[in-house]
Scaffold this motif. Structure first.
Motif, PDB file in Angstrom:
ATOM      1  N   SER A 114      -9.232   6.330   9.488  1.00 16.22           N
ATOM      2  CA  SER A 114      -9.381   4.882   9.306  1.00 16.22           C
ATOM      3  C   SER A 114      -8.531   4.421   8.134  1.00 16.22           C
ATOM      4  CB  SER A 114     -10.850   4.505   9.070  1.00 16.22           C
ATOM      5  OG  SER A 114     -11.327   5.042   7.850  1.00 16.22           O
ATOM      6  N   ARG A 115      -8.235   3.095   8.107  1.00 16.93           N
ATOM      7  CA  ARG A 115      -7.415   2.518   7.035  1.00 16.93           C
ATOM      8  C   ARG A 115      -7.821   1.065   6.840  1.00 16.93           C
ATOM      9  NH1 ARG A 115      -2.009   3.496   4.878  1.00 16.93           N
ATOM     10  NH2 ARG A 115      -1.971   5.405   6.133  1.00 16.93           N
ATOM     11  N   ASN A 116      -7.928   0.667   5.589  1.00 20.40           N
ATOM     12  CA  ASN A 116      -8.196  -0.739   5.285  1.00 20.40           C
ATOM     13  C   ASN A 116      -7.393  -1.124   4.059  1.00 20.40           C
ATOM     14  OD1 ASN A 116      -9.669   0.150   2.970  1.00 20.40           O
ATOM     15  ND2 ASN A 116     -11.491   0.420   4.261  1.00 20.40           N
ATOM     16  N   GLU A 163      -5.575  11.135   9.932  1.00 16.34           N
ATOM     17  CA  GLU A 163      -6.072   9.836   9.490  1.00 16.34           C
ATOM     18  C   GLU A 163      -7.119   9.329  10.466  1.00 16.34           C
ATOM     19  OE1 GLU A 163      -4.419   5.284   8.967  1.00 16.34           O
ATOM     20  OE2 GLU A 163      -3.052   6.942   8.468  1.00 16.34           O
ATOM     21  N   GLN A 203       0.847  -1.186   0.000  1.00 14.95           N
ATOM     22  CA  GLN A 203       0.000   0.000   0.000  1.00 14.95           C
ATOM     23  C   GLN A 203       0.884   1.239   0.000  1.00 14.95           C
ATOM     24  OE1 GLN A 203      -2.599   1.025   3.472  1.00 14.95           O
ATOM     25  NE2 GLN A 203      -4.253   0.508   2.060  1.00 14.95           N
ATOM     26  N   VAL A 239      -7.424   4.734   2.486  1.00 18.09           N
ATOM     27  CA  VAL A 239      -7.263   5.464   3.747  1.00 18.09           C
ATOM     28  C   VAL A 239      -8.239   6.639   3.777  1.00 18.09           C
ATOM     29  CG1 VAL A 239      -5.595   6.549   5.295  1.00 18.09           C
ATOM     30  CG2 VAL A 239      -4.804   4.920   3.587  1.00 18.09           C
ATOM     31  N   THR A 240      -8.791   6.922   4.972  1.00 18.89           N
ATOM     32  CA  THR A 240      -9.695   8.051   5.157  1.00 18.89           C
ATOM     33  C   THR A 240      -9.033   9.112   6.036  1.00 18.89           C
ATOM     34  OG1 THR A 240     -11.624   6.593   5.004  1.00 18.89           O
ATOM     35  CG2 THR A 240     -11.971   8.764   5.986  1.00 18.89           C
ATOM     36  N   PHE A 241      -9.151  10.384   5.610  1.00 21.24           N
ATOM     37  CA  PHE A 241      -8.566  11.497   6.363  1.00 21.24           C
ATOM     38  C   PHE A 241      -9.624  12.572   6.631  1.00 21.24           C
ATOM     39  CE2 PHE A 241      -4.556   9.709   5.116  1.00 21.24           C
ATOM     40  CZ  PHE A 241      -3.624  10.184   6.027  1.00 21.24           C
ATOM     41  N   THR A 267      -6.452   3.034  -3.048  1.00 24.52           N
ATOM     42  CA  THR A 267      -5.085   2.684  -3.427  1.00 24.52           C
ATOM     43  C   THR A 267      -5.055   1.385  -4.226  1.00 24.52           C
ATOM     44  OG1 THR A 267      -4.770   1.493  -1.342  1.00 24.52           O
ATOM     45  CG2 THR A 267      -4.153   3.815  -1.383  1.00 24.52           C
ATOM     46  N   ASP A 304       0.320   9.899   4.039  1.00 21.06           N
ATOM     47  CA  ASP A 304       0.347  10.543   5.349  1.00 21.06           C
ATOM     48  C   ASP A 304      -0.222  11.962   5.234  1.00 21.06           C
ATOM     49  OD1 ASP A 304       2.334  11.931   4.007  1.00 21.06           O
ATOM     50  OD2 ASP A 304       3.981  11.035   5.134  1.00 21.06           O
ATOM     51  N   TYR A 309     -11.450  10.246   1.066  1.00 21.82           N
ATOM     52  CA  TYR A 309     -11.074   8.828   0.992  1.00 21.82           C
ATOM     53  C   TYR A 309     -10.147   8.617  -0.204  1.00 21.82           C
ATOM     54  CZ  TYR A 309     -11.299   3.751   0.744  1.00 21.82           C
ATOM     55  OH  TYR A 309     -10.972   2.426   0.716  1.00 21.82           O
TER      56      TYR A 309
END
Length: 529
Positions: free
Chosen positions: A83-85, A81, A27, A89-91, A106, A31, A103
């Motif tokens: 959440s992340r899966n 940030e 991924q 990634v969500t910011f 990736t 950041d 969102y």
């Protein structure tokens, strides 16, 4: 059998190691720095300035789809940030006037798609609803806080239905550069009138109930009658584009022999207009105060003969004209707004002492470092009484500057109480006038008893701890809407601004002279005619 088992193990190893799985795909490093660079490029609609990690077609598509929001989401301040899966990634992105949720999808080391999922204006009360970039709006609502969404704007189609699920969301609410927002606390009774701001009714669900969200509820205003408890909330007022410093531009009336023949309708471009009034719980109010960045508060306490709406406009005018950079709070006590109700107003003022101290205490709970108070006319009776009382306690309430504008307080009482007030106020300033009509009226109603804000032949009140400034030379206008020596004179506003920003003693302006003149030591100050 042994051969079959061996081939099975080899195949299982190939599946587990040789075949890529979703959890093993590399991924890209996303950041806060990458997000802020993306935000800055987006606000300029510049796909070529997107980070290299973003696929070129993804950057162009992002601007094409969400470009209409670029003007709102300018001033990229921070990215956090949330959440992340395996898919992205969500910011949470903080901009100058808005916050939004982004969102980043990736795929094998690159960002292949960017979505803005929702956004909302940043307000003092933190009371805005999240809005979808793709919601179809029945009408575009201005960025006004919860009550603003409910009350609408001058450009809003008032026929747009508001369902019980909440008001229609906006595609891109326009900014309001002439809007003043401040908090309020009041011990007036809430009005039962329909919620209507400048002729536009809203905030009603289809069953007639009042819309409420996030702990904030739209209200129409407050009456002159007394309540047994305090109400807390936030207000937004639009200042007209052609505003003149010191004035409150309102629709004019055409009258003959005291009879109103016609009244101009409110025009946001020409008149002060209330955009929203929203109440909340005391705990939520303190929480909202705590979220403000600048921990400097200014409380305005209005005078007698002042309706709630008039107090709102006066607060907005003072905050706007001073360009006050901190948090403003209107403390509105139960005045009926009628000259004939002077004694009722006086009793209301005397019963509001505890309420004011509670408001100051709430500001301290919200970690405000500096609290200044401007008290006007009979509002000084509340403030002087409250601070004098708290000074005698073991844990007194302390403030920074107390500005007493034409105090409608018994002169002897004032002289007796002020030394105690000086113990809990770092600075005391008195603006006095012998020409003020409101004070002359008060003196007549009070049995010719001299008022603290008056300037008799013997001169104004001179107390060691008070900086007294005689503003008689400025005029004899009534201290009320559009007739206020304190608020309608640019020189007084300039003097007040310097005082609140620096705490410097007078003279702060060249037109303010000491009495007596140098080389003698001045005992008080006056505006030179």
């Amino acid at each position: 059998m042994r051969r079959i088992w061996s081939e099975f193990l080899s195949f299982a190893f190939f599946i587990s190691v040789g075949m890529p799985s979703g959890s093993c795909v590399a991924q890209p490093v996303i950041d806060a720095e990458v997000v802020l660079q993306t935000c800055q490029a987006f606000s300029k609609k510049s796909a070529e300035n997107m980070p290299a990690i973003i696929l070129p077609e993804a950057g162009k598509s992002f601007i094409e789809i969400y470009g209409r929001l670029s003007g709102l989401l300018e001033g990229c301040l921070s990215a956090t940030e949330t959440s992340r899966n395996s898919g992205g990634v969500t910011f949470l992105v903080q901009n100058t006037r808005y916050e939004s949720v982004w969102y980043f999808s990736t795929d094998e080391g690159s960002i292949r798609r960017i979505n803005i999922e929702r956004y909302k204006p940043v307000t003092l009360a933190d009371d805005e609803l999240w809005q979808s970039p793709f919601a179809i709006a029945a009408a575009s609502q201005a960025a006004l806080g919860i009550a603003g969404l409910l009350a609408g704007t001058a450009e809003t189609d008032s026929t747009a239905p508001i369902t019980k699920g909440g008001p229609p969301k906006a595609i891109a609410p326009p900014s309001e550069p002439y809007t003043v927002e401040f908090f309020y606390a009041t011990d007036r009774k809430e009005s039962s009138d329909a919620i209507e701001f400048e002729g536009r009714t809203s905030a009603q669900a289809s069953d007639g109930s009042t819309y409420s969200s996030n702990g904030w509820t739209a209200v129409s205003g407050y009456t002159g009658e007394r309540s047994h408890d305090l109400s807390f909330g936030a207000i937004r007022v639009r200042v007209p584009e052609g505003h003149h410093i010191g004035k409150i531009e309102l629709p004019s009336n055409r009258r003959i022999f005291g009879i109103t023949l016609s009244r101009d309708g409110p025009d946001p471009k020409k008149h002060f207009t209330i955009r929203s009034i929203a109440k909340t719980s005391e705990d939520q109010w303190i929480k909202s105060l705590s979220s403000t960045k600048k921990k400097k508060a200014l409380i305005f306490v209005h005078g007698f003969n002042t309706k709630f709406r008039d107090a709102v406009f006066r607060t907005a005018q003072i905050v706007w004209d001073l360009q006050f950079g901190g948090t403003a709070v209107l403390f509105s006590w139960p005045s009926r707004g009628e000259i004939a109700d002077y004694l009722y107003d006086k009793d209301s003022a005397l019963s509001s002492r505890v309420a004011l101290l509670r408001v100051i205490d709430n500001l301290r709970k919200a970690k405000f470092e500096t609290v200044d108070i401007i008290a006007h006319s009979m509002g000084n009776l509340i403030v002087v009484d409250a601070l004098s009382t708290t000074a005698a306690t073991k844990s007194p309430t302390v403030i920074a500057q107390l500005v007493m504008a034409a105090p409608d307080v018994d002169r002897d009482m004032f002289i007796q109480e002020i030394p105690r007030v000086a113990k809990v106020a770092k600075g005391l300033t008195l603006y006095a006038s012998k020409n003020d009509k409101a004070l002359q009226l008060s003196k007549r109603v009070a049995g010719r008893i001299p008022r603290a804000g008056d300037v008799p032949e013997s001169g104004p009140i001179i107390i060691k701890s008070v900086s007294t400034i005689d503003v008689s030379a400025i005029g004899d206008e009534l201290f009320g809407l559009n007739h206020n020596t304190f608020a309608t004179t640019r020189n007084v506003l300039n003097d007040l601004k310097i005082l609140l920003e620096t705490g410097a003693p007078p003279p702060r302006l060249t037109e303010v002279r000491g009495v007596p003149e140098p080389p003698q030591t001045a005992s008080y100050f006056r505006y030179a005619p």
